[in-house]
Design a protein around this motif. Sequence first.
Motif, short mmCIF file in Angstrom:
data_model
loop_
_atom_site.label_atom_id
_atom_site.label_comp_id
_atom_site.label_asym_id
_atom_site.label_seq_id
_atom_site.Cartn_x
_atom_site.Cartn_y
_atom_site.Cartn_z
N ILE A 283 0.83 -1.20 0.00
CA ILE A 283 0.00 0.00 0.00
C ILE A 283 0.87 1.26 0.00
O ILE A 283 2.04 1.23 0.39
CB ILE A 283 -0.96 0.04 1.21
CG1 ILE A 283 -0.18 -0.02 2.54
CG2 ILE A 283 -2.00 -1.07 1.13
CD1 ILE A 283 -1.05 0.21 3.77
N VAL A 284 0.26 2.34 -0.47
CA VAL A 284 0.84 3.67 -0.32
C VAL A 284 -0.18 4.51 0.44
O VAL A 284 -1.34 4.61 0.03
CB VAL A 284 1.16 4.32 -1.68
CG1 VAL A 284 1.51 5.79 -1.51
CG2 VAL A 284 2.31 3.59 -2.36
N ILE A 285 0.24 5.07 1.55
CA ILE A 285 -0.65 5.92 2.35
C ILE A 285 -0.55 7.36 1.86
O ILE A 285 0.53 7.92 1.75
CB ILE A 285 -0.28 5.86 3.85
CG1 ILE A 285 -0.40 4.43 4.40
CG2 ILE A 285 -1.16 6.81 4.66
CD1 ILE A 285 -1.79 3.88 4.46
N LYS A 286 -1.72 7.93 1.55
CA LYS A 286 -1.78 9.33 1.15
C LYS A 286 -2.97 9.97 1.86
O LYS A 286 -4.07 9.42 1.85
CB LYS A 286 -1.96 9.43 -0.37
CG LYS A 286 -1.89 10.85 -0.91
CD LYS A 286 -2.01 10.83 -2.43
CE LYS A 286 -1.94 12.23 -3.00
NZ LYS A 286 -2.11 12.23 -4.47
N ASP A 287 -2.74 11.09 2.50
CA ASP A 287 -3.79 11.77 3.28
C ASP A 287 -4.42 10.83 4.31
O ASP A 287 -5.64 10.84 4.53
CB ASP A 287 -4.87 12.36 2.36
CG ASP A 287 -4.30 13.36 1.37
OD1 ASP A 287 -3.35 14.07 1.74
OD2 ASP A 287 -4.79 13.42 0.22
#
Length: 311
Positions: free
Chosen positions: A81-85
């Motif tokens: 995963i990539v966490i954004k906001d």
Amino acid sequence: MDLFQSKNIKPMLIGEMQEAFNNPDYIYELKLDGERCIAYLDKDATELRNKRNIKMLVKVPELSTIHKQVKQRCILDGELIVIKDGKPDFFEIRRRSLMSNTFKIRLASSRLPASFTAFDILYYNDHSVIDLPLMKRKKLLEKVIIENERIATSRYIEEHGIQFYQLAKQNELEGIVAKRKDSKYYCDKKTKDWIKIKYLLDDDFVVCGYIFKENGVISIVLGQYSGKELVYKGHVTLGISTEDFKLIESMPRISAQPFNELSPGNDTAVWIEPNLVCIVKFMMKTSNGSLRQPIFKGLRDDKDPTDCTIH
């Protein structure tokens, strides 16, 4: 053959979708909006492979040392995963998985680094543990991982699936997964021991062609397989990025449409070889199987077109 040596695991898949429910025989986890991966970790190296057994570390070099965060040689199932906001962002991890330029990958990994969230363990020390019940595998998983910002263990709750689903919905997360506590791990099988409870509905489709409409609008023609036959599943117009359309447009064209039956409104379609898979979000499916309010979510390269089936 030893699972670690062969490195050819196809992960267990969710076999059913239901409404939220409470049951003491199940645990409940967040459904993370990322890319499914199997991690092969020992004292010397990390190897990450997606559902099609494609090596992924070249796309996420920031995860190349997560083997240092495990206490024993192991094989983990989890989500890239990539966490954004504050939330997993599917667009960002999918964008990364399609990159090939090393410099751009390095840039992306420093701007929005990926992480691996493990929710299952298939191999521990020197043997397979897929025949252990889920709760024993969970205990092994918690024992083997030393968490840091690049690798974590998926959290779960017991019994209270409805409340947990409501919490996911309030935070506009993808949904939750219910897993039977006594279930074994079945490689490359769909099983009703894992149940998807989704807030945002989506499905995978084969990209079969595209249509240029007025005012620069582009519509993607969708299909899904029924056996060996490709069945027409309508269009999606909203959400198509320039980046994705460039890839779609670069695909080899074919002279004839690929379906046995085709609805009206496709006279000007450009047909392409059905080799790309996309994810489409929608509010609901109508009684005839068409999508209500579809939105293009993105291309994916971790799924074979023939796996996009009508259900």
